[in-house]
Design a protein around this motif. Structure first.
Motif, PDB file in Angstrom:
ATOM      1  N   GLY A 204       0.893  -1.102   0.023  1.00  0.00           N
ATOM      2  CA  GLY A 204      -0.004  -0.067  -0.015  1.00  0.00           C
ATOM      3  C   GLY A 204       0.867   1.365  -0.011  1.00  0.00           C
ATOM      4  N   THR A 205       2.119   1.206   0.074  1.00  0.00           N
ATOM      5  CA  THR A 205       2.991   2.317   0.082  1.00  0.00           C
ATOM      6  C   THR A 205       3.712   2.602  -1.304  1.00  0.00           C
ATOM      7  OG1 THR A 205       3.513   2.313   2.416  1.00  0.00           O
ATOM      8  CG2 THR A 205       4.893   3.446   1.189  1.00  0.00           C
ATOM      9  N   VAL A 206       3.545   3.593  -1.947  1.00  0.00           N
ATOM     10  CA  VAL A 206       3.952   3.879  -3.217  1.00  0.00           C
ATOM     11  C   VAL A 206       5.470   3.981  -3.016  1.00  0.00           C
ATOM     12  CG1 VAL A 206       4.243   5.506  -5.202  1.00  0.00           C
ATOM     13  CG2 VAL A 206       2.033   5.140  -3.968  1.00  0.00           C
ATOM     14  N   ARG A 207       6.197   3.296  -3.830  1.00  0.00           N
ATOM     15  CA  ARG A 207       7.746   3.385  -3.903  1.00  0.00           C
ATOM     16  C   ARG A 207       8.186   3.923  -5.127  1.00  0.00           C
ATOM     17  NH1 ARG A 207      10.539  -1.899  -1.485  1.00  0.00           N
ATOM     18  NH2 ARG A 207       9.731  -2.017   0.790  1.00  0.00           N
ATOM     19  N   GLN A 208       7.686   3.324  -6.304  1.00  0.00           N
ATOM     20  CA  GLN A 208       8.114   3.939  -7.674  1.00  0.00           C
ATOM     21  C   GLN A 208       7.103   4.782  -8.222  1.00  0.00           C
ATOM     22  OE1 GLN A 208       9.746  -0.158  -9.105  1.00  0.00           O
ATOM     23  NE2 GLN A 208      10.954   1.231 -10.105  1.00  0.00           N
ATOM     24  N   ASP A 209       7.243   5.962  -8.694  1.00  0.00           N
ATOM     25  CA  ASP A 209       6.289   6.779  -9.067  1.00  0.00           C
ATOM     26  C   ASP A 209       6.968   7.621 -10.302  1.00  0.00           C
ATOM     27  OD1 ASP A 209       3.992   7.983  -9.606  1.00  0.00           O
ATOM     28  OD2 ASP A 209       3.601   9.123  -7.772  1.00  0.00           O
ATOM     29  N   ALA A 210       6.447   7.460 -11.415  1.00  0.00           N
ATOM     30  CA  ALA A 210       7.083   8.141 -12.766  1.00  0.00           C
ATOM     31  C   ALA A 210       6.026   8.274 -13.739  1.00  0.00           C
ATOM     32  CB  ALA A 210       8.526   7.631 -13.121  1.00  0.00           C
ATOM     33  N   ASP A 211       6.572   8.648 -14.775  1.00  0.00           N
ATOM     34  CA  ASP A 211       5.898   8.838 -16.218  1.00  0.00           C
ATOM     35  C   ASP A 211       6.512   7.981 -17.331  1.00  0.00           C
ATOM     36  OD1 ASP A 211       4.681  10.195 -18.731  1.00  0.00           O
ATOM     37  OD2 ASP A 211       3.414  10.479 -17.318  1.00  0.00           O
ATOM     38  N   LEU A 212       5.677   7.606 -18.259  1.00  0.00           N
ATOM     39  CA  LEU A 212       6.576   6.832 -19.372  1.00  0.00           C
ATOM     40  C   LEU A 212       7.195   7.782 -20.183  1.00  0.00           C
ATOM     41  CD1 LEU A 212       3.753   4.407 -20.464  1.00  0.00           C
ATOM     42  CD2 LEU A 212       5.759   3.675 -18.990  1.00  0.00           C
ATOM     43  N   SER A 213       6.730   8.905 -20.427  1.00  0.00           N
ATOM     44  CA  SER A 213       7.586   9.818 -21.105  1.00  0.00           C
ATOM     45  C   SER A 213       8.749  10.298 -20.727  1.00  0.00           C
ATOM     46  CB  SER A 213       6.566  11.207 -21.037  1.00  0.00           C
ATOM     47  OG  SER A 213       6.521  11.829 -20.074  1.00  0.00           O
ATOM     48  N   GLN A 214       9.111  10.004 -19.169  1.00  0.00           N
ATOM     49  CA  GLN A 214      10.422  10.117 -18.885  1.00  0.00           C
ATOM     50  C   GLN A 214      11.632   9.198 -18.992  1.00  0.00           C
ATOM     51  OE1 GLN A 214       8.747  10.353 -14.772  1.00  0.00           O
ATOM     52  NE2 GLN A 214       9.719  12.398 -14.608  1.00  0.00           N
ATOM     53  N   MET A 215      11.129   8.026 -20.079  1.00  0.00           N
ATOM     54  CA  MET A 215      12.277   7.131 -20.690  1.00  0.00           C
ATOM     55  C   MET A 215      13.275   8.059 -21.389  1.00  0.00           C
ATOM     56  SD  MET A 215      10.211   4.002 -22.221  1.00  0.00           S
ATOM     57  CE  MET A 215       9.038   2.921 -21.280  1.00  0.00           C
ATOM     58  N   ILE A 216      14.707   7.645 -21.044  1.00  0.00           N
ATOM     59  CA  ILE A 216      15.607   8.181 -21.858  1.00  0.00           C
ATOM     60  C   ILE A 216      15.575   7.843 -23.274  1.00  0.00           C
ATOM     61  CG2 ILE A 216      18.204   8.390 -22.042  1.00  0.00           C
ATOM     62  CD1 ILE A 216      18.173   7.940 -18.890  1.00  0.00           C
ATOM     63  N   TRP A 217      15.472   6.565 -23.510  1.00  0.00           N
ATOM     64  CA  TRP A 217      15.090   5.849 -24.829  1.00  0.00           C
ATOM     65  C   TRP A 217      13.960   5.389 -24.781  1.00  0.00           C
ATOM     66  CZ3 TRP A 217      19.545   6.365 -27.941  1.00  0.00           C
ATOM     67  CH2 TRP A 217      20.937   6.765 -27.157  1.00  0.00           C
ATOM     68  N   SER A 218      13.236   5.901 -26.027  1.00  0.00           N
ATOM     69  CA  SER A 218      11.828   5.210 -26.224  1.00  0.00           C
ATOM     70  C   SER A 218      11.766   3.831 -26.600  1.00  0.00           C
ATOM     71  CB  SER A 218      11.097   6.172 -27.372  1.00  0.00           C
ATOM     72  OG  SER A 218      11.847   5.919 -28.617  1.00  0.00           O
ATOM     73  N   VAL A 219      10.647   3.163 -26.876  1.00  0.00           N
ATOM     74  CA  VAL A 219      10.663   1.979 -27.125  1.00  0.00           C
ATOM     75  C   VAL A 219      11.064   1.785 -28.529  1.00  0.00           C
ATOM     76  CG1 VAL A 219       8.737  -0.065 -27.979  1.00  0.00           C
ATOM     77  CG2 VAL A 219       8.746   1.155 -25.653  1.00  0.00           C
ATOM     78  N   ALA A 220      10.684   2.631 -29.568  1.00  0.00           N
ATOM     79  CA  ALA A 220      11.096   2.525 -31.002  1.00  0.00           C
ATOM     80  C   ALA A 220      12.550   2.626 -31.096  1.00  0.00           C
ATOM     81  CB  ALA A 220      10.469   3.780 -31.714  1.00  0.00           C
ATOM     82  N   GLU A 221      13.168   3.508 -30.138  1.00  0.00           N
ATOM     83  CA  GLU A 221      14.798   3.779 -30.098  1.00  0.00           C
ATOM     84  C   GLU A 221      15.372   2.508 -29.665  1.00  0.00           C
ATOM     85  OE1 GLU A 221      15.297   8.614 -29.560  1.00  0.00           O
ATOM     86  OE2 GLU A 221      14.848   7.413 -27.815  1.00  0.00           O
TER      87      GLU A 221
END
Length: 273
Positions: A204-221
């Motif tokens: 119940g305690t959040v540990r990881q919390d971010a946004d997919l847009s923060q990837m350094i290398w996108s899935v395509a890359e």
């Protein structure tokens, strides 16, 4: 030993091999052919590794599992790297590390052997239905069939220990049930997730919390980079990296992974199998 003696031994060995083949009714070209000319059969059966596909009676057969390391800047920094300098790097997990977690279930996940520092890493997973070599970034997403939510579970103490010795750290990443994953969601229904919350909670305690847009290398890359080193093919999975605040779990902990647009994934850490 003289040259003549060596030659005599070679001739004798070849003659003995020929006699053995003739005694079984086979020639050198037929060695390994089943009796009666039947096709060779596997010595034993290996069950296929598959992942269910949402809305389909078909399943996705897994060929390889690729994982990218340190693909969120904050996670790269917490692991001691400089995200502004490092090119992407990848490692693999064995196909049978897959643990399919049905939607709406809390799956039991045994705490693995040898470690005392077992970590969670929540990730978006891309599943390929086609591939190739030297795929241009602009065409890379055309090879993605579906996405899923997954966990790259890690024996962190073993990984760090091997890294400190400048040895491969496969033992920290590649083990039984090291790759929990939810069912696949086809691109035709989901689209390509490029932004949205990626979050993991423990008890119940959040540990990881971010946004997919923060990837350094996108899935395509990632696909483009991988295809320079490997011929990608249908059945390949790509675990696309985890945000910061990876951390330890112990038996009794319940993990809840959430990625925008995908159903939750949840596992319970149990005692060693």
């Amino acid at each position: 030993m003289t040259t003549n003696r060596r030659n005599a031994l070679r001739v004798a060995a070849a003659a003995a091999a020929g006699t053995a083949l003739r005694s079984t009714g086979a020639t050198a070209g037929e060695a390994g052919t089943a009796p009666g000319g039947a096709a060779p059969r596997p010595l034993f059966a290996l069950p296929p590794v598959t992942i269910p596909i949402v809305g389909s009676a078909e399943v996705f057969p897994v060929r390889r599992i690729y994982c990218i390391g340190r693909n969120y800047a904050a996670h790269a920094r917490e692991m001691g790297s400089d995200p502004t300098r490092e090119p992407p790097f990848f490692f693999q997990k064995p196909t049978d590390a897959i643990q399919v977690v049905p939607v709406g279930h809390v799956a039991d996940h045994p705490y693995p052997s040898l470690t005392r520092n077992y970590h969670h890493e929540l990730e978006l997973v891309a599943a390929l239905a086609s591939g190739g070599r030297n795929i241009p970034k602009e065409a890379a997403r055309d090879h993605v069939y579906a996405y899923a939510i997954g966990l790259d579970m890690t024996r962190r103490d073993l990984q760090r220990g091997m890294s400190d010795q400048k040895k491969p750290w496969e033992i920290g990443k590649s083990f039984d049930q090291a790759a929990p994953i939810g069912p696949l969601h086809p691109v035709s229904a989901l689209g390509h997730p490029v932004r949205g919350a990626i979050r993991l909670s423990v008890n119940g305690t959040v540990r990881q919390d971010a946004d997919l847009s923060q990837m350094i290398w996108s899935v395509a890359e990632q696909i483009a980079n991988l295809s320079e080193a490997f011929e990608l093919k249908a059945g390949d999975l790509i675990y696309s990296g985890t945000p910061e605040n990876v951390g330890p779990v112990v038996p009794g902990d319940v993990l809840l992974g959430q990625i925008a647009g995908l159903p939750d994934l949840s596992i319970r850490i149990t005692d060693r199998a």
